[in-house]
Design a protein around this motif. Structure first.
Motif, short mmCIF file in Angstrom:
data_model
loop_
_atom_site.label_atom_id
_atom_site.label_comp_id
_atom_site.label_asym_id
_atom_site.label_seq_id
_atom_site.Cartn_x
_atom_site.Cartn_y
_atom_site.Cartn_z
N SER A 136 62.83 -29.60 95.05
CA SER A 136 62.23 -29.74 96.24
C SER A 136 62.18 -28.83 97.18
O SER A 136 61.62 -28.04 97.82
CB SER A 136 62.04 -31.01 96.63
OG SER A 136 63.12 -31.38 97.57
N TYR A 137 63.66 -28.20 97.38
CA TYR A 137 64.04 -27.29 98.27
C TYR A 137 63.39 -25.84 97.75
O TYR A 137 62.81 -25.22 98.70
CB TYR A 137 65.61 -26.92 98.06
CG TYR A 137 66.15 -25.87 98.71
CD1 TYR A 137 66.71 -26.00 100.01
CD2 TYR A 137 66.40 -24.81 98.01
CE1 TYR A 137 67.16 -24.94 100.70
CE2 TYR A 137 67.25 -23.78 98.70
CZ TYR A 137 67.51 -23.73 100.01
OH TYR A 137 67.80 -22.58 100.67
N MET A 139 60.67 -25.58 96.12
CA MET A 139 59.04 -25.86 96.36
C MET A 139 58.90 -25.64 97.84
O MET A 139 57.96 -24.86 98.35
CB MET A 139 58.96 -27.20 96.15
CG MET A 139 58.61 -27.44 94.96
SD MET A 139 57.32 -27.04 94.29
CE MET A 139 56.65 -28.47 93.11
N LEU A 140 59.76 -25.87 98.74
CA LEU A 140 59.59 -25.76 100.14
C LEU A 140 59.57 -24.38 100.42
O LEU A 140 58.64 -23.77 101.36
CB LEU A 140 60.59 -26.68 101.12
CG LEU A 140 60.69 -26.07 102.57
CD1 LEU A 140 59.50 -26.72 103.15
CD2 LEU A 140 61.80 -26.74 103.29
N ARG A 142 58.59 -22.06 98.68
CA ARG A 142 57.78 -21.35 98.12
C ARG A 142 56.21 -21.62 98.83
O ARG A 142 55.52 -20.64 99.16
CB ARG A 142 57.40 -21.92 96.64
CG ARG A 142 56.36 -21.51 95.89
CD ARG A 142 56.42 -21.27 94.56
NE ARG A 142 57.44 -20.38 94.35
CZ ARG A 142 57.56 -19.69 93.21
NH1 ARG A 142 56.75 -19.86 92.10
NH2 ARG A 142 58.53 -18.81 93.01
N PHE A 143 56.27 -22.80 99.62
CA PHE A 143 55.04 -23.09 100.23
C PHE A 143 55.07 -22.69 101.84
O PHE A 143 54.14 -22.64 102.23
CB PHE A 143 55.08 -24.85 100.39
CG PHE A 143 54.59 -25.22 99.09
CD1 PHE A 143 54.02 -24.51 97.97
CD2 PHE A 143 54.29 -26.78 99.03
CE1 PHE A 143 53.71 -25.11 96.89
CE2 PHE A 143 53.76 -27.22 97.79
CZ PHE A 143 53.23 -26.64 96.75
N SER A 144 56.16 -22.36 102.14
CA SER A 144 56.07 -22.06 103.69
C SER A 144 55.77 -20.61 103.66
O SER A 144 56.28 -19.92 102.95
CB SER A 144 57.56 -22.67 104.47
OG SER A 144 58.45 -22.09 103.66
N SER A 145 55.56 -20.13 105.21
CA SER A 145 55.25 -18.69 105.38
C SER A 145 56.60 -17.92 105.32
O SER A 145 57.62 -18.68 105.75
CB SER A 145 54.25 -18.55 106.36
OG SER A 145 54.75 -19.21 107.72
N GLY A 147 57.82 -16.17 107.31
CA GLY A 147 58.74 -16.10 108.69
C GLY A 147 59.60 -17.21 108.93
O GLY A 147 60.76 -17.23 109.61
N GLN A 148 59.31 -18.43 108.51
CA GLN A 148 59.74 -19.67 108.81
C GLN A 148 60.63 -20.28 107.71
O GLN A 148 61.41 -21.09 107.79
CB GLN A 148 58.92 -20.59 109.47
CG GLN A 148 58.29 -20.26 110.93
CD GLN A 148 56.91 -20.89 110.76
OE1 GLN A 148 56.35 -21.38 109.80
NE2 GLN A 148 56.45 -20.49 112.18
N THR A 151 64.48 -21.04 107.97
CA THR A 151 65.06 -22.14 108.74
C THR A 151 64.77 -23.52 108.17
O THR A 151 65.74 -24.49 108.27
CB THR A 151 64.48 -22.00 110.21
OG1 THR A 151 64.57 -20.72 110.50
CG2 THR A 151 65.08 -22.83 111.06
N LEU A 152 63.45 -23.62 107.77
CA LEU A 152 62.93 -25.03 107.14
C LEU A 152 63.96 -25.26 105.81
O LEU A 152 64.30 -26.42 106.09
CB LEU A 152 61.50 -24.97 106.91
CG LEU A 152 60.54 -24.62 108.09
CD1 LEU A 152 59.46 -24.92 107.49
CD2 LEU A 152 60.86 -25.62 109.14
N VAL A 155 67.41 -26.51 106.93
CA VAL A 155 67.32 -27.70 107.14
C VAL A 155 67.50 -28.75 106.38
O VAL A 155 67.96 -29.79 106.22
CB VAL A 155 66.07 -28.15 108.41
CG1 VAL A 155 65.96 -29.64 108.81
CG2 VAL A 155 66.59 -27.18 109.76
N LEU A 156 66.51 -28.34 105.15
CA LEU A 156 66.32 -29.30 104.08
C LEU A 156 67.64 -29.50 103.41
O LEU A 156 67.95 -30.39 102.84
CB LEU A 156 65.01 -28.87 103.14
CG LEU A 156 65.01 -29.78 102.09
CD1 LEU A 156 64.55 -31.38 102.60
CD2 LEU A 156 63.98 -29.43 101.10
#
Lengths: 244, 227
Positions: A136-137, A139-140, A142-145, A147-148, A151-152, A155-156
């Protein structure tokens, strides 16, 4: 010699050395260790299952520390932060690889000795959970743009790192079908001395291989980051040119 | 004290907005009711079996309902630029998070209170163990879902496929808590687990809540200001 060519030589040497150690480990585990009295040749999967599961509990911490470093440097030193983010990504991918190997070899072994591919025993469940967390890390990311996502993801990673000890300790809290911890688990733990050389060679071999893959993936991600920076810079420069 | 004031202000705002529309409570309620009906059609449970599985079904229904509601939880804030305002405000960002999480917790508790009688009727339940323990297990379990869910919902705001991402992140993180809730609830309903074991599950659940609440509060500022 420039720094990058030294690094490349070191990488090659490390790769060759880990290949050699892998071959020695393979020979020890498959040909030299006496066949297990209770399990027959199926017991030899021990030398692949245990090192990969031990390593898949170590690489998450590299990911965690790199993510903390990213969060610390995010505002203070963006270039260092990018480096540690690349390390975190590489460590997460290696974790997923080793956890997958652990799950696959474990279920082959389980089929051979218990007669079932899978059981919802706490230790198996906790390993599956570790695998799910790091998938899932990824996946995140891959899914986020772009620039961010760093950081996301960092955090995960903190959340996942807190979850890992919880699921890991679960095997010490409950009695399970899976054998008790082999190393440092109590009076009966430890393995027969005749198995020790094969085990030691294999854990060194797989650790070296994992570190090689980690470094390789890290270098790849750094290249991608640098290429991205160059593209951004040239885009800025192009926008500054006066219109013809 | 000032911090609690900020939290309460956010909480009041969320409760008032929800009171005017009642969107998320109604949505969650209907959704979890549907899950309950679907499960009882799918399994056709008899009395003994239903007692065994109803703890799991209750939590799965609540989990799905929570996820669907939480996906919408921050869109209102985003549309009205509350997050930008929060970034400029001198108030600590975690107060916004805590207010939102407590509000979501209250919504889910309302849903649980309405769902419980339905459960008892549909699955022919009568509790064999210490029923008062449920008053401890339900809030602890709900908080475990809601605190992480609220956090990952705000984390997902900046991503593509937000609706898909929230369950993908929330489920793996929540699995230890989910295991605790299901085991403890089933233990109370069937009275087959000895009290010591139920206590262990409840303690673990409380520990999980504590750890993840602290992490969420510490990291919320980072996520809110992620650029």
């Amino acid at each position: 010699m420039s720094r990058s060519s030294i690094l490349r030589t070191v990488g090659w040497l490390w790769f060759l050395a880990s290949l050699v150690v892998l071959v020695i480990g393979f020979r020890e585990a498959i040909f030299l260790v006496p066949t297990d009295a209770a399990q027959g040749d199926a017991g030899r999967i021990f030398y692949y299952h245990v090192p990969s599961s031990m390593l898949s509990l170590i690489f998450p911490y590299i990911n965690f520390l790199a993510s903390l470093a990213y969060l610390y440097w995010r505002r203070r030193d963006p270039l260092k932060a990018l480096t540690s983010d690349a390390l975190a990504l590489a460590a997460a991918e290696v974790t997923v690889v080793y956890a997958s190997i652990c799950l696959i070899t474990g279920s082959i072994w389980g089929r051979a000795t218990w007669g079932i591919w899978w059981t919802w025993d706490p230790r198996l469940t906790s390993m599956l959970l570790l695998w799910l967390l790091y998938v899932s890390y990824l996946m995140l990311r891959r899914f986020s743009s772009s620039g961010q996502s760093q950081t996301l993801a960092a955090v995960l990673s903190v959340f996942a790192a807190v979850d890992v000890p919880i699921v890991y300790m679960s095997i010490r809290w409950w009695r399970t079908q899976h054998p008790a911890p082999v190393f440092g688990g109590g009076p009966d733990s430890g393995i027969d001395p005749s198995m020790m050389p094969a085990f030691v060679w294999n854990i060194i071999a797989w650790a070296m291989w994992g570190i090689f893959i980690l470094g390789f993936r890290f270098a790849l991600e750094r290249r991608r980051q640098i290429a991205e920076q160059d593209a951004a810079l040239s885009a800025i420069e192009a926008s500054l040119e006066p219109a013809q | 004290m000032k911090y609690i004031g900020h939290v309460l202000a956010h909480l009041r705002k969320d409760l008032r907005i929800e009171w005017r529309s009642r969107d998320s409570i109604n949505g969650m309620l209907f959704f979890s009711l549907l899950v309950v009906v679907v499960f009882s059609l799918a399994f056709d449970p008899t009395a003994a079996v239903s007692r065994q599985i109803s703890g799991g079904i209750l939590w799965v229904a609540l989990l799905f309902a929570t996820v669907t509601a939480l996906n919408q939880a921050w869109t209102r804030e985003q549309n009205h630029q509350v997050l930008e305002a929060q970034r400029m405000a001198p108030a600590p960002a975690s107060a916004l998070f805590l207010g939102k999480a407590i509000a979501n917790m209250l919504f889910v508790l309302v849903v649980e209170a309405i769902l419980a009688p339905v459960f008892i009727v549909f699955y022919n339940l009568h509790v064999l163990g210490n029923a008062w323990l449920l008053a401890l297990i339900l809030p602890l379990g709900t908080w475990a879902l809601v605190v992480n869910g609220t956090f990952f919902a705000v984390l997902g705001l900046r991503t593509r496929n937000r609706e898909l991402l929230l369950p993908l992140l929330l489920l793996p993180i929540s699995l230890p808590a989910l295991l605790g809730m299901v085991e403890a609830t089933t233990g109370v309903l069937t009275a087959q687990l000895d009290p010591l074991e139920i206590n262990t599950w409840i303690t673990q659940l409380a520990g999980y809540d504590l750890v993840f609440t602290i992490i969420c509060i510490l990291l919320f500022d980072t996520v809110l200001n992620a650029e």
